[in-house]
Motif scaffolding. Structure first.
Motif, PDB file in Angstrom:
ATOM      1  N   PHE A  71     -64.132  16.625 -74.835  1.00  0.00           N
ATOM      2  CA  PHE A  71     -62.686  16.502 -75.070  1.00  0.00           C
ATOM      3  C   PHE A  71     -62.337  15.207 -75.794  1.00  0.00           C
ATOM      4  CE2 PHE A  71     -62.652  19.134 -71.045  1.00  0.00           C
ATOM      5  CZ  PHE A  71     -62.303  20.315 -71.679  1.00  0.00           C
ATOM      6  N   LEU A  72     -63.317  14.327 -75.964  1.00  0.00           N
ATOM      7  CA  LEU A  72     -63.003  12.998 -76.493  1.00  0.00           C
ATOM      8  C   LEU A  72     -63.420  12.805 -77.941  1.00  0.00           C
ATOM      9  CD1 LEU A  72     -64.148  11.007 -73.347  1.00  0.00           C
ATOM     10  CD2 LEU A  72     -61.814  11.647 -73.958  1.00  0.00           C
ATOM     11  N   LYS A  73     -64.446  13.546 -78.371  1.00  0.00           N
ATOM     12  CA  LYS A  73     -64.831  13.421 -79.779  1.00  0.00           C
ATOM     13  C   LYS A  73     -65.278  14.791 -80.321  1.00  0.00           C
ATOM     14  CE  LYS A  73     -69.313  11.136 -78.745  1.00  0.00           C
ATOM     15  NZ  LYS A  73     -69.847  11.788 -77.697  1.00  0.00           N
ATOM     16  N   LEU A 142     -65.114  17.710 -68.262  1.00  0.00           N
ATOM     17  CA  LEU A 142     -63.993  17.116 -67.548  1.00  0.00           C
ATOM     18  C   LEU A 142     -64.433  15.845 -66.813  1.00  0.00           C
ATOM     19  CD1 LEU A 142     -61.048  17.812 -67.298  1.00  0.00           C
ATOM     20  CD2 LEU A 142     -61.551  19.180 -65.292  1.00  0.00           C
ATOM     21  N   GLU A 143     -65.625  15.895 -66.215  1.00  0.00           N
ATOM     22  CA  GLU A 143     -66.208  14.724 -65.533  1.00  0.00           C
ATOM     23  C   GLU A 143     -66.245  13.535 -66.496  1.00  0.00           C
ATOM     24  OE1 GLU A 143     -69.735  16.613 -62.974  1.00  0.00           O
ATOM     25  OE2 GLU A 143     -70.451  15.145 -64.435  1.00  0.00           O
ATOM     26  N   ARG A 144     -66.756  13.787 -67.711  1.00  0.00           N
ATOM     27  CA  ARG A 144     -66.904  12.702 -68.686  1.00  0.00           C
ATOM     28  C   ARG A 144     -65.543  12.245 -69.202  1.00  0.00           C
ATOM     29  NH1 ARG A 144     -69.259  15.028 -72.848  1.00  0.00           N
ATOM     30  NH2 ARG A 144     -69.695  17.021 -71.869  1.00  0.00           N
ATOM     31  N   ALA A 145     -64.644  13.203 -69.444  1.00  0.00           N
ATOM     32  CA  ALA A 145     -63.345  12.857 -70.040  1.00  0.00           C
ATOM     33  C   ALA A 145     -62.495  12.036 -69.073  1.00  0.00           C
ATOM     34  CB  ALA A 145     -62.611  14.122 -70.457  1.00  0.00           C
ATOM     35  N   THR A 146     -62.548  12.398 -67.776  1.00  0.00           N
ATOM     36  CA  THR A 146     -61.667  11.717 -66.830  1.00  0.00           C
ATOM     37  C   THR A 146     -62.047  10.242 -66.651  1.00  0.00           C
ATOM     38  OG1 THR A 146     -62.941  12.803 -65.114  1.00  0.00           O
ATOM     39  CG2 THR A 146     -60.761  13.641 -65.464  1.00  0.00           C
ATOM     40  N   LEU A 147     -63.255   9.873 -67.095  1.00  0.00           N
ATOM     41  CA  LEU A 147     -63.647   8.458 -67.030  1.00  0.00           C
ATOM     42  C   LEU A 147     -62.973   7.660 -68.141  1.00  0.00           C
ATOM     43  CD1 LEU A 147     -67.509   8.845 -66.445  1.00  0.00           C
ATOM     44  CD2 LEU A 147     -65.747   8.294 -64.747  1.00  0.00           C
ATOM     45  N   ASN A 148     -62.386   8.375 -69.108  1.00  0.00           N
ATOM     46  CA  ASN A 148     -61.815   7.708 -70.275  1.00  0.00           C
ATOM     47  C   ASN A 148     -60.286   7.647 -70.183  1.00  0.00           C
ATOM     48  OD1 ASN A 148     -60.834   7.421 -73.100  1.00  0.00           O
ATOM     49  ND2 ASN A 148     -63.033   7.410 -73.496  1.00  0.00           N
ATOM     50  N   GLU A 149     -59.782   6.467 -70.498  1.00  0.00           N
ATOM     51  CA  GLU A 149     -58.326   6.233 -70.395  1.00  0.00           C
ATOM     52  C   GLU A 149     -57.488   7.201 -71.240  1.00  0.00           C
ATOM     53  OE1 GLU A 149     -56.435   2.415 -71.634  1.00  0.00           O
ATOM     54  OE2 GLU A 149     -57.848   1.698 -70.105  1.00  0.00           O
ATOM     55  N   PHE A 151     -57.754  10.149 -71.789  1.00  0.00           N
ATOM     56  CA  PHE A 151     -57.583  11.492 -71.204  1.00  0.00           C
ATOM     57  C   PHE A 151     -56.576  11.492 -70.045  1.00  0.00           C
ATOM     58  CE2 PHE A 151     -58.942  15.454 -69.060  1.00  0.00           C
ATOM     59  CZ  PHE A 151     -59.029  16.295 -70.155  1.00  0.00           C
ATOM     60  N   GLN A 152     -56.193  10.280 -69.591  1.00  0.00           N
ATOM     61  CA  GLN A 152     -55.337  10.178 -68.401  1.00  0.00           C
ATOM     62  C   GLN A 152     -54.022  10.968 -68.495  1.00  0.00           C
ATOM     63  OE1 GLN A 152     -56.465   9.012 -65.581  1.00  0.00           O
ATOM     64  NE2 GLN A 152     -58.354   8.580 -66.677  1.00  0.00           N
ATOM     65  N   PRO A 153     -53.314  10.896 -69.651  1.00  0.00           N
ATOM     66  CA  PRO A 153     -52.054  11.652 -69.730  1.00  0.00           C
ATOM     67  C   PRO A 153     -52.259  13.150 -69.489  1.00  0.00           C
ATOM     68  CG  PRO A 153     -52.282  10.177 -71.621  1.00  0.00           C
ATOM     69  CD  PRO A 153     -53.567  10.105 -70.868  1.00  0.00           C
ATOM     70  N   ILE A 154     -53.382  13.670 -69.957  1.00  0.00           N
ATOM     71  CA  ILE A 154     -53.661  15.105 -69.767  1.00  0.00           C
ATOM     72  C   ILE A 154     -53.954  15.391 -68.297  1.00  0.00           C
ATOM     73  CG2 ILE A 154     -55.361  16.920 -70.308  1.00  0.00           C
ATOM     74  CD1 ILE A 154     -55.307  15.937 -73.169  1.00  0.00           C
ATOM     75  N   THR A 155     -54.716  14.499 -67.660  1.00  0.00           N
ATOM     76  CA  THR A 155     -54.989  14.672 -66.228  1.00  0.00           C
ATOM     77  C   THR A 155     -53.681  14.634 -65.448  1.00  0.00           C
ATOM     78  OG1 THR A 155     -57.009  13.423 -66.579  1.00  0.00           O
ATOM     79  CG2 THR A 155     -56.381  13.784 -64.306  1.00  0.00           C
ATOM     80  N   ARG A 156     -52.819  13.663 -65.798  1.00  0.00           N
ATOM     81  CA  ARG A 156     -51.563  13.504 -65.051  1.00  0.00           C
ATOM     82  C   ARG A 156     -50.657  14.724 -65.172  1.00  0.00           C
ATOM     83  NH1 ARG A 156     -51.772   8.028 -66.393  1.00  0.00           N
ATOM     84  NH2 ARG A 156     -50.579   8.378 -68.291  1.00  0.00           N
ATOM     85  N   GLN A 157     -50.594  15.276 -66.388  1.00  0.00           N
ATOM     86  CA  GLN A 157     -49.665  16.413 -66.563  1.00  0.00           C
ATOM     87  C   GLN A 157     -50.238  17.699 -65.945  1.00  0.00           C
ATOM     88  OE1 GLN A 157     -49.541  16.459 -70.826  1.00  0.00           O
ATOM     89  NE2 GLN A 157     -50.986  18.106 -70.986  1.00  0.00           N
ATOM     90  N   GLY A 158     -51.578  17.745 -65.710  1.00  0.00           N
ATOM     91  CA  GLY A 158     -52.202  18.902 -65.057  1.00  0.00           C
ATOM     92  C   GLY A 158     -53.166  19.627 -65.967  1.00  0.00           C
TER      93      GLY A 158
END
Ligand SMILES: C[S@@+](CC[C@H](N)C(=O)[O-])C[C@H]1O[C@@H](n2cnc3c(N)ncnc32)[C@H](O)[C@@H]1O
Length: 267
Positions: A71-73, A142-149, A151-158
Motif C-alpha cells: 500500500f506504500l509503494k 496491512l501489517e507493513r503499512a500500519t507501521l508507516n505514518e 497510512f494512519q489516516p486510512i487506518t483511522r477512517q476504517g
C-alpha cells in the motif's frame, strides 16, 4: 462463517517459510488450510506462498514471477498520487461527491487495488476475501503499512480486512441486524476471454489460484438485500451484466464498466 481450505481450481500450491519468526504461524496456516509446507522453492508446484521475515509473497512457477501487496509503494501508491481522485470512474460509481463519502463493503477484495483507491479517497471500507492465500498477502500488506505514518489516516477512517465468504458474512450481518454499508462493491473474476495475453500477470495468477468464481450470482442477490444505497458490480466492457440482471445505470471507462444497482438515492 466458512473458511475455505482448498483453492477451487486444481492448481498445486505449497508453502515455503524462510523466516524463523514466522515458523509457527506458517505451520498453523498450513494445518488450517491443508497446504503442504516444504523446505525450498520447488517448481513442481504451480504456486508457492513464500514467507519471509517482513514480506509474504506468492510465486507463480509458470510465469516465474511473484506478487505481493504494497500500500506504500509501487502501482497502488502511484495510483493514489496520480490516479485522478474523485473524478475516476470507480469513484463516480460508488457515488463519491465532494460532500458525500459512502461507507463501502468490498466483497471481493483480491489484491485490494480497488479497495485501496476508495480508501485513499476517504471511504471507510471493509474488505472480504475468501482465499486464505490472498488473505495472507492482504494481512501482511496491512501489517507493513500500519507501521508507516502515511497510512494512519486510512487506518483511522476504517480499513478492515476479513477472511470469509462474503455471502455468509452478509447473511450473518442481516440476522444480527448490523448496520448496512452504503455501498456493496463486487468485482468477480472476469469471464473467459479469448485474448488471454491481454490479462495482466497478477490477474493470471489470481485465475490460477481460484479458477472461476462460482457464487457471484448469489452474491449480487445478497448484496442487493443488504446495501443501504447501492450495489456496484465491476465488469469488463465486453461482458454482459452479472446474472443477466440489468443495472439501473452504468459508468464506463475504456476497458471497464461499473454496473450500478440503486437502492436509495445518495444524499
Ligand atoms: C477479480 S478479484 C478482485 C480484484 C480486486 N477488486 C482488486 O482490485 O484487486 C475477485 C476476488 O474475489 C474473491 N471472491 C470471489 N467470491 C467471493 C466471495 N463470495 N467471498 C469472498 N471473496 C470472494 C476471489 O477469491 C478473488 O480474490
Amino acid at each position: 462463517m466458512t473458511i475455505i481450505s482448498q483453492n477451487s481450481s486444481n492448481t498445486s500450491i505449497a508453502v515455503v517459510c524462510f523466516s524463523n519468526l514466522r515458523r509457527q504461524q506458517t505451520k498453523d496456516f498450513c494445518l488450517r488450510n491443508g497446504y503442504p509446507l516444504i523446505n525450498k522453492k520447488d517448481k513442481q508446484y504451480e504456486l508457492l506462498l513464500l514467507l519471509h521475515d517482513d514480506l509474504i509473497e506468492l510465486y507463480d512457477s509458470q510465469l516465474n514471477t511473484t506478487i505481493s501487496i504494497d500500500f506504500l509503494k509501487g502501482s497502488l501508491a502511484h495510483r493514489h498520487r496520480f490516479g485522478g481522485g474523485r473524478g475516476q470512474a470507480i469513484a463516480k460509481a460508488v457515488g463519491l461527491k465532494s460532500a458525500i463519502t459512502p461507507t463501502v463493503l468490498d466483497t471481493t477484495a483480491g489484491l485490494a487495488g480497488d479497495a485501496f483507491v476508495l480508501a485513499t479517497l476517504g471511504c471507510p471500507i471493509t474488505l472480504i476475501e475468501r482465499s486464505p492465500i490472498l488473505f495472507c498477502l492482504l494481512e501482511n500488506a496491512l501489517e507493513r503499512a500500519t507501521l508507516n505514518e502515511t497510512f494512519q489516516p486510512i487506518t483511522r477512517q476504517g480499513f478492515h480486512i476479513m477472511q470469509c465468504d462474503a455471502n455468509d458474512y452478509i447473511k450473518e450481518q442481516r440476522v444480527k441486524k448490523q448496520t448496512a454499508p452504503d455501498v456493496i462493491y463486487i468485482d468477480p473474476m472476469y469471464p473467459d476471454r479469448k485474448k488471454s495475453a491481454l490479462v495482466k500477470k497478477d490477474m493470471q495468477i489470481l485465475q490460477r489460484l481460484h479458477g472461476k468464481d462460482d457464487n457471484t450470482d448469489e452474491l449480487l442477490d445478497n448484496a442487493l438485500s443488504f446495501a443501504k444505497k447501492r450495489v456496484v458490480v465491476k465488469r469488463p466492457a465486453y461482458a454482459g451484466p452479472l446474472n443477466d440482471r440489468k443495472p439501473d445505470t452504468s459508468i464506463k471507462s475504456k476497458k471497464t464498466r461499473y454496473d450500478i444497482y440503486t437502492i436509495e438515492k445518495m444524499l
